[in-house]
Design an enzyme around this catalytic site. Structure first.
Site, mmCIF file in Angstrom:
data_model
loop_
_atom_site.group_PDB
_atom_site.id
_atom_site.type_symbol
_atom_site.label_atom_id
_atom_site.label_comp_id
_atom_site.label_asym_id
_atom_site.label_seq_id
_atom_site.Cartn_x
_atom_site.Cartn_y
_atom_site.Cartn_z
ATOM 1 N N ARG A 1 23.206 48.797 63.180
ATOM 2 C CA ARG A 1 24.369 49.585 64.209
ATOM 3 C C ARG A 1 25.682 48.843 63.537
ATOM 4 O O ARG A 1 26.565 48.426 64.155
ATOM 5 C CB ARG A 1 24.340 49.309 65.589
ATOM 6 C CG ARG A 1 23.227 50.189 66.482
ATOM 7 C CD ARG A 1 23.323 49.764 67.745
ATOM 8 N NE ARG A 1 23.688 51.206 68.575
ATOM 9 C CZ ARG A 1 23.604 51.420 69.788
ATOM 10 N NH1 ARG A 1 23.154 50.336 70.724
ATOM 11 N NH2 ARG A 1 24.081 52.485 70.524
ATOM 12 N N GLN B 1 26.858 53.780 60.767
ATOM 13 C CA GLN B 1 26.990 54.635 61.970
ATOM 14 C C GLN B 1 26.803 56.193 61.903
ATOM 15 O O GLN B 1 26.278 56.842 62.915
ATOM 16 C CB GLN B 1 28.874 54.717 61.942
ATOM 17 C CG GLN B 1 28.945 54.252 63.285
ATOM 18 C CD GLN B 1 30.750 53.921 63.308
ATOM 19 O OE1 GLN B 1 31.561 54.439 62.638
ATOM 20 N NE2 GLN B 1 31.141 53.157 64.128
ATOM 21 N N ASP C 1 23.186 56.670 63.177
ATOM 22 C CA ASP C 1 22.912 55.919 64.314
ATOM 23 C C ASP C 1 22.377 56.546 65.430
ATOM 24 O O ASP C 1 23.122 57.351 66.268
ATOM 25 C CB ASP C 1 23.861 54.919 64.603
ATOM 26 C CG ASP C 1 23.619 53.863 65.720
ATOM 27 O OD1 ASP C 1 22.641 54.240 66.467
ATOM 28 O OD2 ASP C 1 24.812 53.205 66.425
ATOM 29 N N SER D 1 23.321 55.340 69.216
ATOM 30 C CA SER D 1 24.730 55.669 69.622
ATOM 31 C C SER D 1 24.803 57.227 69.940
ATOM 32 O O SER D 1 25.316 57.557 70.850
ATOM 33 C CB SER D 1 25.497 55.348 68.644
ATOM 34 O OG SER D 1 25.565 54.085 68.355
ATOM 35 N N TYR E 1 26.579 42.915 68.893
ATOM 36 C CA TYR E 1 25.515 43.003 69.944
ATOM 37 C C TYR E 1 25.844 42.030 71.025
ATOM 38 O O TYR E 1 26.351 40.958 70.688
ATOM 39 C CB TYR E 1 24.086 42.414 69.348
ATOM 40 C CG TYR E 1 23.604 43.810 68.428
ATOM 41 C CD1 TYR E 1 23.085 44.927 68.964
ATOM 42 C CD2 TYR E 1 23.442 43.498 67.069
ATOM 43 C CE1 TYR E 1 22.757 45.916 68.076
ATOM 44 C CE2 TYR E 1 22.827 44.716 66.384
ATOM 45 C CZ TYR E 1 22.656 45.850 67.030
ATOM 46 O OH TYR E 1 22.255 46.806 66.122
#
Ligand code: NAD
Length: 365
Positions: free
Chosen positions: A118, A123, A126, A129, A224
């Protein structure tokens, strides 16, 4: 090279929508898709006809050089694939400790979309997400559907009603989207997270940040969350309990990657809530943030409704499938060009996703 997509079982989404299939084809791939694969996301076989061969499940499995599905296929079907085929799914090797060896034994090259790091660079690929954002939005709509009260403040001739109070636990991708959606519906929103960086984001969405002091430092964890001590979690549960009693809706999204979901709402906390209140537990598939959550079930305890839907994105299959497809397309571009594979294990994204391959030795990547 044949790129094949079976119909998802027990899921309304499809891994590749027709408008993105054309772009995948432009990478030099021949696309095969199972009949009816797009039906529950409202795409017909005709929608695929100009870019793909629409065929039986058996053909899809037997011809695939690369197979793409959102949910992993059952073992009996994986065994039918060609040796050396690439299988792209959400295998969740962090949770399923056997899957890596299993695929290696089947001589399949496993690629797990949920293992794409991530990072900023990844992005656009992903899927976690993309789906978490939909889940956060849908969590609020589900809460509104179950709540026997209004979300916005109402001033009517028959009396005035106060706005709903919503508490969001975990302000990552899903949590922030839940906050924004609940605010748009007129609720008063509070949110908590162990990452201090979340405070500013929560406040910028017009919600109040609930700080629990003494969280473990996560600055070295690449964005994270890190696991918290039991002592911290106890303090957090006490803080949550005080607020839960005043909340109409609690949406829980707390997770630490690869771990069982932290317990934030024990039974006693739920029992402090007003009857008719709603808990939407997004962490249901990893054990739940609420002690009473049951995965993929709606349960009621003392008049409190607890929703443990693990595939909220499946309630919005069309946009979920569009975003999923775009993420897959962006990922394919990193290792396919002119119909040729170039799996460069020196690339961090590829190394993360191709989880059954050996990583290059130190200094060679
Ligand atoms: P994320 O990693 O972006 O966010 C999780 C947040 O939880 C992080 O901000 C983290 O700091 C926070 N957190 C960790 N421990 C905490 C604690 N003790 N107290 C408060 N906050 C804590 O994850 P995400 O992509 O937003 O996903 C959130 C959850 O939703 C995950 O469990 C994921 O599996 C789940 N999810 C569910 C669905 C669904 O349909 N039900 C869909 C997508 C994601």
């Amino acid at each position: 090279m044949k790129f094949a997509i079976p119909r998802e079982r027990d899921d309304t989404r499809v891994a590749l929508v027709p408008e993105v299939a054309g772009k995948v084809k432009a990478l030099g791939l021949d696309i095969l898709i199972e009949q009816g694969a797009g039906a529950s996301a409202y795409y017909t076989d005709e929608d695929y006809a100009s870019v793909a061969t629409v065929t039986s499940r058996q053909e899809v499995l037997q011809q695939a050089d690369i197979l793409l599905s959102i949910n992993p296929l059952p073992d009996e079907e994986l065994k039918q694939l060609k040796k050396g085929a690439i299988v792209i799914s959400e295998f969740r090797p962090f949770f399923d400790k056997e899957v890596t060896d299993k695929l290696r034994k089947m001589e399949l090259r496993g690629v797990s979309m949920d293992m794409i790091p991530r990072t900023t660079l990844a992005q656009a690929m992903d899927v976690l997400s993309s789906m978490a954002s939909i889940a956060g939005y849908k969590a609020v709509l589900e809460a509104a559907r179950h709540l026997p009260r209004y979300f916005p403040m109402m001033i009517t001739a028959a009396g005035s009603l106060r706005p709903a109070k919503v508490l969001v636990l975990g302000a990552g991708v899903a949590g922030l989207q839940a906050i924004a959606t609940a605010r748009r519906l007129g609720a008063m929103v509070e949110a908590s997270d162990t990452r201090l960086a979340a405070k500013e984001e929560v406040e910028s969405l017009g919600a109040k940040f609930v700080m629990v002091e003494g969280a473990r430092d996560d600055s070295g964890a690449g964005g994270y969350a890190v696991e918290q001590s039991e002592e911290f979690l106890q303090r957090q549960r006490a803080e949550v309990q005080a607020r839960a009693a005043k909340s109409d809706v609690i949406i829980t999204t707390a997770q630490v990657r690869g771990r069982k979901a932290p317990l934030l709402l024990p039974k006693e906390t739920v029992e402090q809530m007003r009857r008719g209140s709603v808990i939407i537990d997004l962490a249901a598939s990893t054990g739940g943030n609420c002690e009473l959550t049951q995965d993929n079930k709606v349960v009621e305890h003392n008049g409190i409704i607890i929703v443990g839907n693990s595939n909220l994105a499946g309630l919005m299959p069309q946009d979920a499938s569009v975003l999923y497809s775009n993420n897959v397309l962006n990922f394919l571009k990193t290792f396919i060009k002119d119909g040729q594979l170039n799996v460069d294990m020196g690339n961090e994204i590829i190394r993360g996703a191709f989880f059954t391959e050996e990583a290059p030795a130190e200094g060679q990547g």
